[in-house]
Scaffold this motif. Sequence first.
Motif, mmCIF file in Angstrom:
data_model
loop_
_atom_site.group_PDB
_atom_site.id
_atom_site.type_symbol
_atom_site.label_atom_id
_atom_site.label_comp_id
_atom_site.label_asym_id
_atom_site.label_seq_id
_atom_site.Cartn_x
_atom_site.Cartn_y
_atom_site.Cartn_z
ATOM 1 N N MET A 1 0.866 -1.179 0.000
ATOM 2 C CA MET A 1 0.000 0.000 0.000
ATOM 3 C C MET A 1 0.908 1.237 0.000
ATOM 4 O O MET A 1 1.819 1.343 0.803
ATOM 5 C CB MET A 1 -0.887 -0.033 1.245
ATOM 6 C CG MET A 1 -1.884 1.092 1.282
ATOM 7 S SD MET A 1 -2.912 1.159 2.774
ATOM 8 C CE MET A 1 -3.905 -0.282 2.636
ATOM 9 N N ASN A 2 0.647 2.146 -0.898
ATOM 10 C CA ASN A 2 1.490 3.329 -0.934
ATOM 11 C C ASN A 2 1.051 4.337 0.141
ATOM 12 O O ASN A 2 0.006 4.183 0.773
ATOM 13 C CB ASN A 2 1.519 3.958 -2.336
ATOM 14 C CG ASN A 2 0.159 4.478 -2.760
ATOM 15 O OD1 ASN A 2 -0.676 4.786 -1.921
ATOM 16 N ND2 ASN A 2 -0.065 4.576 -4.051
ATOM 17 N N LYS A 3 1.866 5.347 0.350
ATOM 18 C CA LYS A 3 1.621 6.306 1.435
ATOM 19 C C LYS A 3 0.310 7.064 1.270
ATOM 20 O O LYS A 3 -0.400 7.317 2.230
ATOM 21 C CB LYS A 3 2.780 7.294 1.531
ATOM 22 C CG LYS A 3 4.028 6.692 2.100
ATOM 23 C CD LYS A 3 5.111 7.738 2.245
ATOM 24 C CE LYS A 3 6.365 7.139 2.838
ATOM 25 N NZ LYS A 3 7.426 8.114 3.009
ATOM 26 N N ALA A 4 -0.045 7.426 0.055
ATOM 27 C CA ALA A 4 -1.274 8.187 -0.183
ATOM 28 C C ALA A 4 -2.500 7.370 0.207
ATOM 29 O O ALA A 4 -3.414 7.867 0.874
ATOM 30 C CB ALA A 4 -1.358 8.612 -1.640
ATOM 31 N N PHE B 1 -2.558 4.858 2.283
ATOM 32 C CA PHE B 1 -2.501 4.659 3.731
ATOM 33 C C PHE B 1 -3.094 5.856 4.475
ATOM 34 O O PHE B 1 -3.941 5.698 5.358
ATOM 35 C CB PHE B 1 -1.051 4.433 4.173
ATOM 36 C CG PHE B 1 -0.896 4.375 5.667
ATOM 37 C CD1 PHE B 1 -1.276 3.250 6.369
ATOM 38 C CD2 PHE B 1 -0.373 5.455 6.370
ATOM 39 C CE1 PHE B 1 -1.142 3.198 7.743
ATOM 40 C CE2 PHE B 1 -0.231 5.415 7.735
ATOM 41 C CZ PHE B 1 -0.615 4.279 8.434
ATOM 42 N N TRP B 2 -2.664 7.065 4.129
ATOM 43 C CA TRP B 2 -3.160 8.257 4.807
ATOM 44 C C TRP B 2 -4.630 8.511 4.504
ATOM 45 O O TRP B 2 -5.386 8.984 5.345
ATOM 46 C CB TRP B 2 -2.318 9.479 4.466
ATOM 47 C CG TRP B 2 -0.981 9.407 5.142
ATOM 48 C CD1 TRP B 2 0.229 9.230 4.552
ATOM 49 C CD2 TRP B 2 -0.740 9.449 6.545
ATOM 50 N NE1 TRP B 2 1.220 9.162 5.494
ATOM 51 C CE2 TRP B 2 0.649 9.296 6.741
ATOM 52 C CE3 TRP B 2 -1.543 9.596 7.657
ATOM 53 C CZ2 TRP B 2 1.235 9.290 7.989
ATOM 54 C CZ3 TRP B 2 -0.960 9.598 8.916
ATOM 55 C CH2 TRP B 2 0.413 9.440 9.072
ATOM 56 N N MET B 3 -5.064 8.179 3.312
ATOM 57 C CA MET B 3 -6.475 8.322 2.951
ATOM 58 C C MET B 3 -7.321 7.368 3.800
ATOM 59 O O MET B 3 -8.366 7.745 4.320
ATOM 60 C CB MET B 3 -6.678 8.030 1.466
ATOM 61 C CG MET B 3 -8.069 8.321 1.021
ATOM 62 S SD MET B 3 -8.371 10.074 1.116
ATOM 63 C CE MET B 3 -8.920 10.353 -0.519
ATOM 64 N N THR B 4 -6.855 6.149 3.969
ATOM 65 C CA THR B 4 -7.567 5.166 4.786
ATOM 66 C C THR B 4 -7.631 5.616 6.238
ATOM 67 O O THR B 4 -8.688 5.539 6.877
ATOM 68 C CB THR B 4 -6.877 3.782 4.693
ATOM 69 O OG1 THR B 4 -6.810 3.395 3.332
ATOM 70 C CG2 THR B 4 -7.633 2.746 5.481
ATOM 71 N N CYS B 5 -6.513 6.107 6.760
ATOM 72 C CA CYS B 5 -6.493 6.596 8.148
ATOM 73 C C CYS B 5 -7.452 7.768 8.328
ATOM 74 O O CYS B 5 -8.152 7.855 9.340
ATOM 75 C CB CYS B 5 -5.076 7.025 8.544
ATOM 76 S SG CYS B 5 -3.950 5.638 8.745
ATOM 77 N N THR B 6 -7.494 8.650 7.361
ATOM 78 C CA THR B 6 -8.385 9.812 7.421
ATOM 79 C C THR B 6 -9.845 9.371 7.427
ATOM 80 O O THR B 6 -10.641 9.858 8.226
ATOM 81 C CB THR B 6 -8.123 10.758 6.232
ATOM 82 O OG1 THR B 6 -6.753 11.132 6.236
ATOM 83 C CG2 THR B 6 -8.992 11.986 6.309
ATOM 84 N N VAL B 7 -10.196 8.446 6.556
ATOM 85 C CA VAL B 7 -11.573 7.965 6.484
ATOM 86 C C VAL B 7 -11.975 7.277 7.788
ATOM 87 O O VAL B 7 -13.071 7.504 8.317
ATOM 88 C CB VAL B 7 -11.756 7.008 5.277
ATOM 89 C CG1 VAL B 7 -13.081 6.290 5.335
ATOM 90 C CG2 VAL B 7 -11.612 7.783 3.986
ATOM 91 N N ILE B 8 -11.095 6.459 8.342
ATOM 92 C CA ILE B 8 -11.389 5.777 9.608
ATOM 93 C C ILE B 8 -11.566 6.793 10.729
ATOM 94 O O ILE B 8 -12.490 6.684 11.538
ATOM 95 C CB ILE B 8 -10.280 4.761 9.940
ATOM 96 C CG1 ILE B 8 -10.344 3.602 8.951
ATOM 97 C CG2 ILE B 8 -10.416 4.255 11.368
ATOM 98 C CD1 ILE B 8 -9.181 2.640 9.039
ATOM 99 N N THR B 9 -10.700 7.794 10.797
ATOM 100 C CA THR B 9 -10.783 8.819 11.835
ATOM 101 C C THR B 9 -12.081 9.613 11.729
ATOM 102 O O THR B 9 -12.773 9.832 12.722
ATOM 103 C CB THR B 9 -9.581 9.775 11.754
ATOM 104 O OG1 THR B 9 -8.378 9.004 11.854
ATOM 105 C CG2 THR B 9 -9.631 10.813 12.857
ATOM 106 N N ILE B 10 -12.435 10.025 10.524
ATOM 107 C CA ILE B 10 -13.675 10.789 10.324
ATOM 108 C C ILE B 10 -14.880 9.941 10.700
ATOM 109 O O ILE B 10 -15.804 10.402 11.358
ATOM 110 C CB ILE B 10 -13.769 11.302 8.868
ATOM 111 C CG1 ILE B 10 -12.725 12.382 8.633
ATOM 112 C CG2 ILE B 10 -15.170 11.823 8.568
ATOM 113 C CD1 ILE B 10 -12.584 12.818 7.192
#
Length: 96
Positions: free
Chosen positions: A1-4, A6-15
């Motif tokens: 999984m690339n960094k973009a 990964f961060w998109m997934t983390c953002t969606v989970i957090t929201i």
Amino acid sequence: MNKAKFWMTCTVITIGFLSSCSIQEIFSDTVEFETNKGLQKAQKSKGSHPSAKQQAKEAERLKQEGKCPSCRGFGKTPDGRYTCIVCNGTGRYQEK
């Protein structure tokens, strides 16, 4: 999984987590308000009107709990349309 990704997934989970927490708070406040409103209606329909002594005792109990006796700690009128003028909508007891 690339960094973009990964961060998109983390953002969606957090929201998603944050929005579910606020929904739970709103839901629990609404349920508590509606339950108390239903109990008040049931007491009124039984024909029992609290005496002045009972009202004073209830007001004192609410004060000890830190709740505004006028709005019973809700901060609004029973219909939810207007802010309590005694506590300015906080629901907390404020000694004068």
